[in-house]
Enzyme design. Structure first.
Site, PDB file in Angstrom:
ATOM      1  N   LYS A 203       0.865  -1.188   0.129  1.00  0.00           N
ATOM      2  CA  LYS A 203       0.065   0.088   0.059  1.00  0.00           C
ATOM      3  C   LYS A 203       1.008   1.214  -0.011  1.00  0.00           C
ATOM      4  O   LYS A 203       1.440   1.458   1.066  1.00  0.00           O
ATOM      5  CB  LYS A 203      -0.953   0.059   1.242  1.00  0.00           C
ATOM      6  N   GLU A 278       9.771   0.789  10.573  1.00  0.00           N
ATOM      7  CA  GLU A 278      10.836   1.988  10.603  1.00  0.00           C
ATOM      8  C   GLU A 278      10.176   2.955  10.865  1.00  0.00           C
ATOM      9  O   GLU A 278       9.469   3.643   9.833  1.00  0.00           O
ATOM     10  CB  GLU A 278      11.288   1.659   8.927  1.00  0.00           C
ATOM     11  N   LEU A 279      10.329   3.523  11.969  1.00  0.00           N
ATOM     12  CA  LEU A 279       9.496   4.889  12.222  1.00  0.00           C
ATOM     13  C   LEU A 279      10.340   6.459  12.280  1.00  0.00           C
ATOM     14  O   LEU A 279      11.351   6.232  11.880  1.00  0.00           O
ATOM     15  CB  LEU A 279       8.683   4.529  13.493  1.00  0.00           C
ATOM     16  N   CYS A 312      14.172  10.016   7.321  1.00  0.00           N
ATOM     17  CA  CYS A 312      14.011   9.718   8.672  1.00  0.00           C
ATOM     18  C   CYS A 312      15.411   9.803   9.359  1.00  0.00           C
ATOM     19  O   CYS A 312      15.437   9.759  10.492  1.00  0.00           O
ATOM     20  CB  CYS A 312      13.325   8.406   8.874  1.00  0.00           C
ATOM     21  N   GLU A 408      10.479  15.659  14.644  1.00  0.00           N
ATOM     22  CA  GLU A 408      11.169  15.618  13.415  1.00  0.00           C
ATOM     23  C   GLU A 408      10.493  16.849  12.437  1.00  0.00           C
ATOM     24  O   GLU A 408       9.368  17.175  12.179  1.00  0.00           O
ATOM     25  CB  GLU A 408      10.785  14.610  12.256  1.00  0.00           C
TER      26      GLU A 408
HETATM   27  N1  LIG Z   1      10.447   7.012   8.585  1.00  0.00           N
HETATM   28  C1  LIG Z   1      10.313   7.601   7.667  1.00  0.00           C
HETATM   29  O1  LIG Z   1      10.727   7.505   6.693  1.00  0.00           O
HETATM   30  C2  LIG Z   1       9.020   8.653   7.516  1.00  0.00           C
HETATM   31  C3  LIG Z   1       8.543   9.270   8.551  1.00  0.00           C
HETATM   32  N2  LIG Z   1       7.593  10.172   8.254  1.00  0.00           N
HETATM   33  C4  LIG Z   1       7.325  11.319   9.723  1.00  0.00           C
HETATM   34  O2  LIG Z   1       5.958  11.459   9.744  1.00  0.00           O
HETATM   35  C5  LIG Z   1       5.618  12.614   9.655  1.00  0.00           C
HETATM   36  C6  LIG Z   1       4.095  12.531   8.790  1.00  0.00           C
HETATM   37  O3  LIG Z   1       4.503  12.139   7.420  1.00  0.00           O
HETATM   38  P1  LIG Z   1       3.097  11.510   6.893  1.00  0.00           P
HETATM   39  O4  LIG Z   1       3.312  11.253   5.435  1.00  0.00           O
HETATM   40  O5  LIG Z   1       1.849  11.884   7.528  1.00  0.00           O
HETATM   41  O6  LIG Z   1       3.483  10.117   7.505  1.00  0.00           O
HETATM   42  P2  LIG Z   1       2.398   8.801   7.670  1.00  0.00           P
HETATM   43  O7  LIG Z   1       2.884   7.902   8.928  1.00  0.00           O
HETATM   44  O8  LIG Z   1       0.970   9.329   7.815  1.00  0.00           O
HETATM   45  O9  LIG Z   1       2.768   8.056   6.320  1.00  0.00           O
HETATM   46  C7  LIG Z   1       3.364   6.913   5.860  1.00  0.00           C
HETATM   47  C8  LIG Z   1       2.367   5.889   5.295  1.00  0.00           C
HETATM   48  O10 LIG Z   1       1.405   5.488   6.533  1.00  0.00           O
HETATM   49  C9  LIG Z   1       0.202   5.632   5.661  1.00  0.00           C
HETATM   50  N3  LIG Z   1      -0.909   5.949   6.547  1.00  0.00           N
HETATM   51  C10 LIG Z   1      -1.292   7.210   7.214  1.00  0.00           C
HETATM   52  N4  LIG Z   1      -2.313   7.057   8.087  1.00  0.00           N
HETATM   53  C11 LIG Z   1      -2.533   5.716   8.088  1.00  0.00           C
HETATM   54  C12 LIG Z   1      -3.470   4.962   8.877  1.00  0.00           C
HETATM   55  N5  LIG Z   1      -4.344   5.556   9.672  1.00  0.00           N
HETATM   56  N6  LIG Z   1      -3.446   3.564   8.582  1.00  0.00           N
HETATM   57  C13 LIG Z   1      -2.420   3.097   7.789  1.00  0.00           C
HETATM   58  N7  LIG Z   1      -1.780   3.483   7.288  1.00  0.00           N
HETATM   59  C14 LIG Z   1      -1.742   5.065   7.189  1.00  0.00           C
HETATM   60  C15 LIG Z   1       0.448   6.576   4.567  1.00  0.00           C
HETATM   61  O11 LIG Z   1      -0.486   6.655   3.758  1.00  0.00           O
HETATM   62  P3  LIG Z   1      -1.053   7.984   2.924  1.00  0.00           P
HETATM   63  O12 LIG Z   1       0.353   8.599   2.603  1.00  0.00           O
HETATM   64  O13 LIG Z   1      -1.969   7.325   1.736  1.00  0.00           O
HETATM   65  O14 LIG Z   1      -1.586   8.922   3.915  1.00  0.00           O
HETATM   66  C16 LIG Z   1       1.867   6.303   4.110  1.00  0.00           C
HETATM   67  O15 LIG Z   1       1.574   5.094   3.195  1.00  0.00           O
HETATM   68  C17 LIG Z   1       6.600  13.360   8.600  1.00  0.00           C
HETATM   69  O16 LIG Z   1       6.811  14.697   8.929  1.00  0.00           O
HETATM   70  C18 LIG Z   1       7.851  12.540   9.391  1.00  0.00           C
HETATM   71  O17 LIG Z   1       8.095  13.397  10.544  1.00  0.00           O
HETATM   72  C19 LIG Z   1       6.859  10.327   7.378  1.00  0.00           C
HETATM   73  C20 LIG Z   1       7.219   9.549   6.292  1.00  0.00           C
HETATM   74  C21 LIG Z   1       8.419   8.555   6.166  1.00  0.00           C
HETATM   75  O1  LIG Z   2      14.229   8.247   5.374  1.00  0.00           O
HETATM   76  C1  LIG Z   2      14.406   6.670   5.291  1.00  0.00           C
HETATM   77  O2  LIG Z   2      13.415   6.231   5.804  1.00  0.00           O
HETATM   78  C2  LIG Z   2      15.244   5.972   5.081  1.00  0.00           C
HETATM   79  C3  LIG Z   2      16.543   6.754   4.435  1.00  0.00           C
HETATM   80  C4  LIG Z   2      17.169   6.041   3.390  1.00  0.00           C
HETATM   81  C5  LIG Z   2      18.361   6.509   2.902  1.00  0.00           C
HETATM   82  O3  LIG Z   2      19.331   6.963   3.803  1.00  0.00           O
HETATM   83  O4  LIG Z   2      18.743   6.540   1.868  1.00  0.00           O
END
Ligand SMILES: NC(=O)C1=CN([C@@H]2O[C@H](COP(=O)(O)OP(=O)(O)OC[C@H]3O[C@@H](n4cnc5c(N)ncnc54)[C@H](OP(=O)(O)O)[C@@H]3O)[C@@H](O)[C@H]2O)C=CC1
Ligand SMILES: O=C(O)CCCC(=O)O
Length: 505
Positions: A203, A278-279, A312, A408
């Site tokens: 997804k 991976e959060l 991240c 973040e």
């Molecule tokens: N660890 C990492 O690499 C990432 C960290 N982040 C952090 O999160 C913050 C917010 O970003 P955001 O894009 O909102 O991150 P989210 O955690 O909301 O999104 C990541 C994924 O989760 C999905 N998702 C969102 N809500 C739900 C839900 N209720 N149930 C299941 N899946 C869900 C999203 O789908 P959809 O896009 O369709 O909403 C997307 O596929 C960023 O500013 C950053 O701090 C964000 C992205 C990556």
């Molecule tokens: O943001 C992430 O979730 C991973 C970073 C990957 C990279 O360092 O290329």
């Protein structure tokens, strides 16, 4: 909605943008990237509704994908469940051959895929190409690793017994991926899962579904049987509820925010799924008095500004020791001022747009909060820029109780904090709930090891602002999640040991 990036205006730049967009749009058209991929068939939403995909640099619609919900997710689970027996029983080397073909196809189309990433995600084209190269590396690594799902034998405790440990695939895997690395995150989860013999349902994020569909197009060409690799696009909540609530799905691999990760973890509890999470990170970037300052500035620039600060592992808090603080800050500001912001298709662009309006609103909130708490905005006071563009911003004198110490930023905004002692910076670095990456600049090997030992993160970059490596265990501690991606650690996540105790009497 339409907006221009800061340095788009010249004719040469407009030509580069037009050509880059045309290349990506041709791929969307020729590969017909407007259907989801379930059970080896390209499908629309049952409701026929679609979801627009937006170019974050220009604000226009570049494609539309099915807006799916529960029923389509259930169909994908049925397909992945049915395909599992055949796929998991294939010889490992048969799976390896298909993974190798997938890898080769990713490579053959690397420039088109990079253009697609720039168009739907906004990162500069050379960074997008590096992302594709990273995806290829994961597909290659796990194609090779498929053949190394080694078990073990061990000495029995009785003469007439033999003890054997085999490795079995976990089963159907759900992979929920973010928008910041729209291709790599799909491959980094699916390649090890598929190599192990699992079937997968992806997804992708709503903002960037096209790269995942392109990966599915190439997976189809590579020869994965129907139902082995599925991509369901649409509304996250109902799709995720279907995936996490179904007992046939045996594992969830998720990359995204800690908040959503915790929610998904709770949803997986009733059916006791395996989890790889991976959060969020909140990386400390530590510069000690004895560091090579030019190298530290160069590393901080990469760590902070890569992907417009949207990784991240981006430096979220830069800690600089008293003795080099002034020198570091002035060099870092000079380097930040030299960054080129704009459309990712313009050669030389270093910082592209943020992914969407909410991301801009989030950084505005965090900067305003820091300013009110007493931070000095040293450079980039024009924040925000036009549209989703945010100029680099350096903040000093940021109090430790400002919100950006704990949250973040996910933007090209760099808070710099001064510290005096080793003990102080270790305490500050660890004073957060997350623990993914950290960075440390020093030339004293004893000090490096002492500090690295005590940093509560899963990854430490030492005198280096990047840490990506397909063979290394990537992942975090504390609220940054659990499990590792990369190398044999990432493979083991998708395998369950089964212990056989033989009486040979
Ligand atoms: N660890 C990492 O690499 C990432 C960290 N982040 C952090 O999160 C913050 C917010 O970003 P955001 O894009 O909102 O991150 P989210 O955690 O909301 O999104 C990541 C994924 O989760 C999905 N998702 C969102 N809500 C739900 C839900 N209720 N149930 C299941 N899946 C869900 C999203 O789908 P959809 O896009 O369709 O909403 C997307 O596929 C960023 O500013 C950053 O701090 C964000 C992205 C990556
Ligand atoms: O943001 C992430 O979730 C991973 C970073 C990957 C990279 O360092 O290329």
């Amino acid at each position: 909605m339409s907006f221009a990036a800061p340095h788009d205006a010249s004719t040469a730049n407009e030509t580069a943008i037009r050509e880059g967009r045309a290349r990506a749009r041709a791929l969307i058209r020729e590969w017909d990237l407007k259907h989801a991929y379930i059970n080896g068939a390209w499908q629309d939403a049952d409701s026929r509704e679609t979801l627009d995909v937006i170019d974050p640099a220009r604000g226009d619609v570049i494609g539309a994908v099915p807006f799916m919900r529960t029923s389509e997710a259930r169909r994908a689970i049925d397909a992945a469940h049915d395909a599992f027996a055949g796929w998991s029983r294939k010889l490992a080397k048969e799976r390896a051959v298909i993974l190798r073909r997938w890898r080769d196809l990713l490579e053959a189309h690397q420039e088109d895929l990079a253009a697609l990433i720039t168009l739907e995600q906004g990162k500069p084209y050379d960074q997008a190409l590096r992302e594709v190269i990273g995806a290829i590396a994961y597909a290659e690594w796990y194609g090779e690793e498929a053949k190394r799902a080694y078990g073990q034998t061990m000495p029995a405790t009785q003469r007439d017994r033999r003890v054997v440990v085999q490795k079995h695939p976990v089963g159907v895997v759900a992979a929920i991926t973010p928008w910041n690395f729209p291709l790599t995150m799909v491959v980094r989860k699916c390649a090890p899962a598929l190599a192990a013999g699992c079937t997968v349902i992806v997804k992708p994020a709503e903002d960037t579904p096209l790269s995942a569909l392109a990966a599915a197009k190439l997976a189809e060409q590579a020869g994965f049987p129907a139902g082995v690799f599925n991509v369901v696009t649409g509304l996250p909540q109902p799709i995720a509820e279907a995936l996490t609530g179904d007992e046939r799905v045996r594992m969830l691999s998720f990359t995204g925010s800690t908040e959503v990760g915790k929610r998904l973890m709770a949803q997986c509890a009733p059916t006791m799924k395996k989890l790889s999470l991976e959060l969020g990170g909140n990386a400390p970037f530590i510069v000690m008095d004895d560091a090579d300052i030019d190298a530290a500035v160069a590393g901080a620039m990469i760590s902070k500004f890569r992907n417009s600060g949207q990784t991240c592992v981006c430096a979220n808090r830069i800690f600089v020791q008293d003795g080099v603080y002034d020198a570091f800050v002035s060099k870092f500001i000079a380097a930040s001022k030299a960054q080129t912001i704009g459309n990712g298709f313009v050669p030389g662009t270093e910082i592209g747009p943020l992914i969407n309006r909410q991301a801009v609103a989030k950084v505005e909130r965090l900067v305003e909060n820091a300013r009110k708490a007493g931070a000095t905005l040293v450079y980039g006071a024009e924040l925000p820029g036009e549209g989703h563009f945010v100029r680099p911003l350096v903040m000093t004198d940021v109090p430790h109780d400002a919100d950006c110490f704990d949250e973040e930023l996910f933007a090209p905004v760099a808070p710099i904090y001064r510290f005096s002692t080793e003990a102080e910076v270790i305490e500050l670095a660890n004073r957060v709930r997350t623990g993914l990456s950290s960075y440390l600049y020093s030339r004293d090997i004893g000090r490096i090891q002492r500090i690295a030992d005590r940093l509560e993160t899963g990854v430490v970059g030492i005198n280096d602002g990047t840490t990506s490596h397909e063979g290394a265990p990537f992942g975090g501690v504390k609220e940054s999640g659990q499990g590792r991606e990369g190398g044999h650690w990432g493979f083991e996540e998708y395998l369950e040991p089964k212990y056989l105790n033989y009486a040979i009497g």
